[in-house]
Design a protein around this motif. Structure first.
Motif, PDB file in Angstrom:
ATOM      1  N   GLN B  23      49.085  14.150  42.612  1.00 27.48           N
ATOM      2  CA  GLN B  23      48.257  14.551  41.504  1.00 27.48           C
ATOM      3  C   GLN B  23      48.910  15.748  40.846  1.00 27.48           C
ATOM      4  N   TYR B  26      47.283  20.679  37.808  1.00 29.69           N
ATOM      5  CA  TYR B  26      46.014  21.024  37.184  1.00 29.69           C
ATOM      6  C   TYR B  26      45.212  19.785  36.794  1.00 29.69           C
ATOM      7  N   GLY B  27      45.510  18.696  37.453  1.00 31.66           N
ATOM      8  CA  GLY B  27      44.805  17.452  37.138  1.00 31.66           C
ATOM      9  C   GLY B  27      43.900  17.021  38.266  1.00 31.66           C
ATOM     10  N   MET B  28      43.284  15.853  38.082  1.00 36.03           N
ATOM     11  CA  MET B  28      42.398  15.351  39.133  1.00 36.03           C
ATOM     12  C   MET B  28      43.149  14.338  39.996  1.00 36.03           C
ATOM     13  N   PRO B  29      42.537  13.867  41.078  1.00 36.65           N
ATOM     14  CA  PRO B  29      43.238  12.898  41.939  1.00 36.65           C
ATOM     15  C   PRO B  29      43.509  11.587  41.217  1.00 36.65           C
ATOM     16  N   GLN B  30      44.420  10.800  41.769  1.00 39.46           N
ATOM     17  CA  GLN B  30      44.662   9.456  41.231  1.00 39.46           C
ATOM     18  C   GLN B  30      43.441   8.583  41.527  1.00 39.46           C
TER      19      GLN B  30
END
Lengths: 348, 121
Positions: B23, B26-30
């Motif tokens: 991931q 600064y993003g969310m999980p896959q």
């Protein structure tokens, strides 16, 4: 011997991944508006942004240039605060029609039961919520009294869903470093399964505020805390992929440090700029969706991200860990780019 | 063509991104979970006209869609080999009053279109 082989195979893997540069992760900075005024914000976001939100159709047109999307391509709707947009559900449905997944990164202030339902029904599959401490320290960083109670409500909704791939992120700073154990217990009690810890990079509003940055001792304390919690296996706790941490690598993450900015991660920013991660220095912008074909730019440009030899200078020039670190997270290269803003390994 | 083949070969030989799920910082999980898109149209048995305000809900985590003025709805829900749908009138009186009904989808495909006919109360 075994560890040398492991290092070698990882370097080869990274080389192959770089050569393939499959777009797996696309940020869309869909707004720079935000209802909060966080002390550490890396964006230049405001309640009334000078940038109008990008029209959804402009973004979707750029998405349509991706003729062969990777199987697991996910779009991260980010901001500003994405929940301020009323059309997330419509955009989300359109993303799914294109065989892509989507999710949001949110401060959760506006995340309520009704929005939770409509987002899930529109095919949202991933969610990240920021929790920056217990009530007092969270509200301090978020600069808004009452923001913690909103987050608390949002976590209840997120954990109630079997569909969501959900995690919590926390920016660790001087105010919350001493309450890590309490935050952990709080999240565990709430039923949170995954927690990612960050430090704050001195960019945006965070640059001038010393309270936001950990000293070397505190940084090590945070990594030790993560390593301990990982042994317990009660929750998937990890250090974010923000930087290379030397001998701690195997202790605080599932996989070795690999900054995939511009290799597997791209972004479309509020003004149409095409970059890797939204917080990369603007000098690394590779094109603009209003004048370029997005996917062509992804396929043919991005050289500074895919060949990082340019950053082997300054303190990185003779570092024995350079082959594993490659100059740390790309978002650490700002300004004159003589050296990374933070060398995580150097703090240990 | 040749370039594509080389890329495919390299892809096969690499650890594979699916294996190395990542991931962004600064993003969310896959999102790798299976879900399905259920869409359809609800019409009245009596008039044959589309019905507005009908809620079509799966029994998993309350995922649902509500019909618009064209009688059309669409929503995502987690995939299960057997999925129960409940169909009910959320605004009886406004354009008729319809009886609720249930249906079970067995081994649903990833996208399903349902034509639903509702009987008036």
């Amino acid at each position: 011997m075994f560890s040398s082989l492991k290092r070698l195979s990882f370097r080869k893997f990274r080389k192959v991944e770089t050569l393939r540069h499959e777009l797996n992760y696309l940020f869309w900075e869909c707004t720079t508006r935000c209802m909060l005024d966080c002390l550490h914000c890396g964006s230049d976001c405001h309640v009334d942004s000078t940038h109008p939100d990008m029209p959804a159709e402009d973004f979707l047109e750029a998405l349509d240039t991706i003729d062969t999307p990777a199987k697991n391509l996910i779009v991260a709707l980010t901001g500003g605060e994405p929940l301020l947009r009323k059309d997330l559900e419509t955009v989300g449905m359109e993303i799914r029609k294109r065989n892509m997944r989507w999710g949001i990164v949110t401060n959760a202030y506006l995340y309520n039961q009704e929005r939770h339902r409509t987002l899930l029904n529109a095919g949202m599959g991933a969610l990240t919520i920021s929790v920056d401490g217990l009530e007092q320290s969270h509200d301090w960083l978020r600069n808004t009294k009452g923001s913690f109670s909103r987050v608390d409500r949002a976590i209840d909704l997120a954990v109630s869903s079997n569909r969501l791939n959900f995690d919590v992120v926390s920016c660790i700073n001087q105010r919350n470093i001493k309450e890590l154990k309490e935050i952990y217990s709080y999240l565990l009690d709430k039923g949170v399964k995954a927690w990612r810890l960050f430090t704050i990079i001195p960019i945006g509003r965070a640059k001038e505020n010393p309270d936001l940055h950990l000293n070397n001792k505190e940084f090590k304390e945070m990594l030790d805390f993560i390593a301990e919690r990982r042994k317990e296996k009660a929750m998937d706790v990890k250090f974010s992929c923000e930087g290379y941490v030397g001998t701690y690598e195997a202790l605080v993450r599932d996989t070795p440090f690999f900054c995939r900015a511009g290799i597997n991660i791209g972004s479309i920013l509020i003004d149409g700029s095409i970059s890797a991660c939204p917080n990369n220095d603007p000098s690394f912008i590779q094109g603009n969706i209003y004048s370029d074909n997005f996917y062509q730019v992804w396929q043919t440009r991005f050289t500074p991200f895919r060949d990082r030899s340019w950053n082997r200078k300054g303190p990185c020039a003779n570092c024995k860990d350079y082959s594993l670190c490659q100059g740390n997270g790309f978002h650490n290269w700002h300004g004159d780019k003589y050296a990374p803003l933070v060398c995580h390994k150097g703090k240990l | 063509m040749k370039r594509k083949q080389i890329k495919a070969l390299i892809g096969g030989l690499s650890f594979g991104t699916a294996l190395f799920v990542f991931q962004a910082c600064y993003g969310m999980p896959q999102d790798m979970q299976d879900d399905i898109f259920i869409e359809g149209k609800v019409i009245s048995q009596t008039s044959g006209l589309p019905v507005n305000g009908i809620k079509v809900e799966s029994d998993i985590d309350e995922h649902y869609g509500i019909t618009d003025s064209q009688g059309e709805f669409g929503f995502y829900t987690p995939w299960m080999d057997s999925l129960k749908l409940t169909i009910e009138d959320t605004d009886p009186g406004s354009d008729g009053d319809y009886l609720s009904k249930d249906t079970v989808l067995v081994n649903p495909t990833q996208e399903m279109f349902l034509n639903i006919i509702l009987e008036e109360n």
